[in-house]
Design an enzyme around this catalytic site. Structure first.
Site, mmCIF file in Angstrom:
data_model
loop_
_atom_site.group_PDB
_atom_site.id
_atom_site.type_symbol
_atom_site.label_atom_id
_atom_site.label_comp_id
_atom_site.label_asym_id
_atom_site.label_seq_id
_atom_site.Cartn_x
_atom_site.Cartn_y
_atom_site.Cartn_z
ATOM 1 N N PHE A 1 -16.371 -7.547 -1.459
ATOM 2 C CA PHE A 1 -17.725 -7.982 -1.776
ATOM 3 C C PHE A 1 -18.135 -9.156 -0.884
ATOM 4 C CE2 PHE A 1 -16.298 -6.578 -6.208
ATOM 5 C CZ PHE A 1 -16.624 -5.261 -5.919
ATOM 6 N N GLY B 1 -27.847 -7.756 -9.346
ATOM 7 C CA GLY B 1 -26.458 -8.159 -9.529
ATOM 8 C C GLY B 1 -25.510 -7.044 -9.131
ATOM 9 N N TRP C 1 -25.436 -6.844 -5.367
ATOM 10 C CA TRP C 1 -24.675 -7.956 -4.790
ATOM 11 C C TRP C 1 -23.237 -7.534 -4.517
ATOM 12 C CZ3 TRP C 1 -20.328 -10.528 -6.593
ATOM 13 C CH2 TRP C 1 -19.984 -11.691 -5.916
ATOM 14 N N HIS C 2 -22.699 -6.643 -5.362
ATOM 15 C CA HIS C 2 -21.322 -6.190 -5.192
ATOM 16 C C HIS C 2 -21.177 -5.189 -4.061
ATOM 17 C CE1 HIS C 2 -21.101 -7.810 -9.333
ATOM 18 N NE2 HIS C 2 -19.845 -8.053 -9.027
ATOM 19 N N GLY C 3 -22.254 -4.540 -3.679
ATOM 20 C CA GLY C 3 -22.180 -3.575 -2.582
ATOM 21 C C GLY C 3 -23.358 -2.626 -2.612
#
Length: 216
Positions: A216, A66, A69-71
């Site tokens: 994102f 997770g 997923w943001h970077g």
């Protein structure tokens, strides 16, 4: 706008800063993302069906992914690891101490305050562009904080502006209805709406800055 166009959009945030624990926080914060992580990562990995140790591993893997997923940055990796660790520790304590028993008002208040500060700490990892910047922010927080008359003035201004919205959040939390403010009588609604407008005009960023989620 979504309702006007015929879309039934889920409530995505449900007073997350009133969360009592990490599990409660992720049931309230960015609900669409946390639901996706649960359904497409945590459960396929085995969830809590393959023993205690595997459950902790699955929690950590889900939150690490997770974060990524943001970077692809170490700050997001540590952010995911931090929340995965919180979830694992809470799950262990819940199993040992039976935290689901009824809480007193005092106990509930202190758990909310504790969880709020843990989440705020995690936002340092989320917002920083590097781990070096995180170290700098932590150093500024815990060593020789600079307090000036100007900073106190800003603090009181922000507290005064945010207070009406805090009252609204309490109303939503107590009633369990996110639309409770819209059901107030005319005068309280006018006070609320006026407070929001004043807050926007006072705290508005006059510069140009892209919304953080655009990256994102």
């Amino acid at each position: 706008l979504g309702f006007y166009l015929g879309f039934d959009i889920m409530i995505n945030f449900r007073n997350p800063y009133f969360a009592l624990d990490p599990s409660d926080f992720w049931r309230r914060w960015h609900i669409s993302l946390s639901t996706w992580l649960r359904d497409y990562l945590y459960i396929p990995l085995g969830g809590n069906r393959k023993g205690v140790r595997r459950t902790y591993i699955n929690l950590m893997l889900t939150m690490l992914l997770g974060g990524l997923w943001h970077g692809a940055a170490w700050t997001f990796v540590f952010w995911g690891a931090f929340h995965g660790g919180l979830l694992a520790v809470h799950r262990w304590i819940r199993g040992e101490k039976k935290l689901e028993k009824p809480l007193t008002v005092f106990g509930r208040t202190w758990r909310i305050i504790g969880m709020f500060h843990a989440v705020c700490f995690s936002w340092l990892l989320f917002r920083a562009s590097s781990m070096g910047e995180v170290t700098g922010m932590l150093h500024a927080l815990f060593t020789n904080p600079t307090v000036t008359p100007e900073s106190w003035s800003w603090l009181f201004q922000i507290a005064g502006l945010v207070f009406p919205l805090f009252v609204v959040q309490i109303l939503q939390e107590r009633t369990g209805d996110q639309l409770a403010p819209m059901k107030l009588s005319l005068v309280p609604r006018l006070v609320l709406y006026t407070s929001v407008v004043v807050m926007i005009l006072t705290l508005a960023n006059t510069g140009s800055r892209a919304f953080i989620y655009f990256q994102f």
